[in-house]
Design a protein around this motif. Structure first.
Motif, PDB file in Angstrom:
ATOM      1  N   GLN A 177     -17.639 -36.923 -31.070  1.00  0.00           N
ATOM      2  CA  GLN A 177     -17.733 -38.093 -30.191  1.00  0.00           C
ATOM      3  C   GLN A 177     -16.630 -39.099 -30.524  1.00  0.00           C
ATOM      4  O   GLN A 177     -15.982 -39.646 -29.622  1.00  0.00           O
ATOM      5  N   GLU A 178     -16.396 -39.313 -31.796  1.00  0.00           N
ATOM      6  CA  GLU A 178     -15.376 -40.253 -32.248  1.00  0.00           C
ATOM      7  C   GLU A 178     -13.975 -39.821 -31.810  1.00  0.00           C
ATOM      8  O   GLU A 178     -13.202 -40.621 -31.278  1.00  0.00           O
ATOM      9  N   ILE A 179     -13.644 -38.556 -32.025  1.00  0.00           N
ATOM     10  CA  ILE A 179     -12.288 -38.112 -31.664  1.00  0.00           C
ATOM     11  C   ILE A 179     -12.096 -38.042 -30.156  1.00  0.00           C
ATOM     12  O   ILE A 179     -10.988 -38.247 -29.665  1.00  0.00           O
ATOM     13  N   CYS A 180     -13.166 -37.784 -29.432  1.00  0.00           N
ATOM     14  CA  CYS A 180     -13.064 -37.762 -27.972  1.00  0.00           C
ATOM     15  C   CYS A 180     -12.647 -39.149 -27.466  1.00  0.00           C
ATOM     16  O   CYS A 180     -11.766 -39.261 -26.616  1.00  0.00           O
ATOM     17  N   GLU A 181     -13.251 -40.181 -28.035  1.00  0.00           N
ATOM     18  CA  GLU A 181     -12.881 -41.548 -27.661  1.00  0.00           C
ATOM     19  C   GLU A 181     -11.468 -41.895 -28.140  1.00  0.00           C
ATOM     20  O   GLU A 181     -10.697 -42.524 -27.412  1.00  0.00           O
ATOM     21  N   GLN A 182     -11.136 -41.485 -29.345  1.00  0.00           N
ATOM     22  CA  GLN A 182      -9.808 -41.761 -29.897  1.00  0.00           C
ATOM     23  C   GLN A 182      -8.720 -41.096 -29.051  1.00  0.00           C
ATOM     24  O   GLN A 182      -7.698 -41.711 -28.745  1.00  0.00           O
ATOM     25  N   ILE A 183      -8.947 -39.864 -28.681  1.00  0.00           N
ATOM     26  CA  ILE A 183      -7.971 -39.141 -27.850  1.00  0.00           C
ATOM     27  C   ILE A 183      -7.859 -39.789 -26.478  1.00  0.00           C
ATOM     28  O   ILE A 183      -6.758 -39.907 -25.926  1.00  0.00           O
ATOM     29  N   ALA A 184      -8.964 -40.256 -25.927  1.00  0.00           N
ATOM     30  CA  ALA A 184      -8.935 -40.925 -24.620  1.00  0.00           C
ATOM     31  C   ALA A 184      -7.997 -42.127 -24.646  1.00  0.00           C
ATOM     32  O   ALA A 184      -7.173 -42.307 -23.741  1.00  0.00           O
TER      33      ALA A 184
END
Length: 141
Positions: free
Chosen positions: A121-128
């Motif tokens: 969840q964290e990396i999905c937001e970071q990549i976004a």
């Protein structure tokens, strides 16, 4: 004006696939986004689940294996790696001007399923956030 090619590349295709999904959401008609891995592509249900939280479908595209021809054709090569566990690939001098490195955790190194899910969840937001910044930095120039 020819289409631009942006190539997301990660060790196992997990993070680069997430980046491709977010990039395709930008809906830029003059840009093609692809993703791949420099090692064997791996699949995990966490990618789809993390993207579904943002109402994004996982791209059905293949993992593009880097080749000299593909790297030369790309207008931008975004290399996603986890500096704690991975060594980012080194590119020939001729490609250096079009390579960007993103140091993003590899969630597959998490010790438990619960912490792995949280990292996805964290990396999905970071990549976004990083993908959205691409539009300003590289595409709208």
């Amino acid at each position: 004006m020819p289409k631009k090619l942006i190539y997301f590349l990660s060790q196992s295709h997990i993070r680069s696939l997430i980046a491709e999904a977010w990039a395709k959401k930008l809906k830029l008609p003059d840009v093609t986004f692809i993703s791949g891995s420099w090692l064997k592509a791996r699949k995990t249900h966490f990618v789809s689940e993390a993207l579904q939280e943002f109402a994004i479908d996982t791209p059905s595209s293949l993992s593009y294996v880097p080749s000299q021809k593909l790297l030369a054709k790309a207008d931008l090569i975004i290399t996603i790696y986890d500096s704690t566990y991975e060594i980012a690939p080194h590119y020939p001098e001729a490609l250096q001007k079009k390579v960007v490195y993103w140091d993003i955790k590899d969630p597959e190194h998490a010790k438990s399923t619960h912490s792995k899910w949280a990292i996805y969840q964290e990396i999905c937001e970071q990549i976004a956030v990083l993908v959205k910044s691409l539009k300003k930095q590289f595409i709208e120039v």
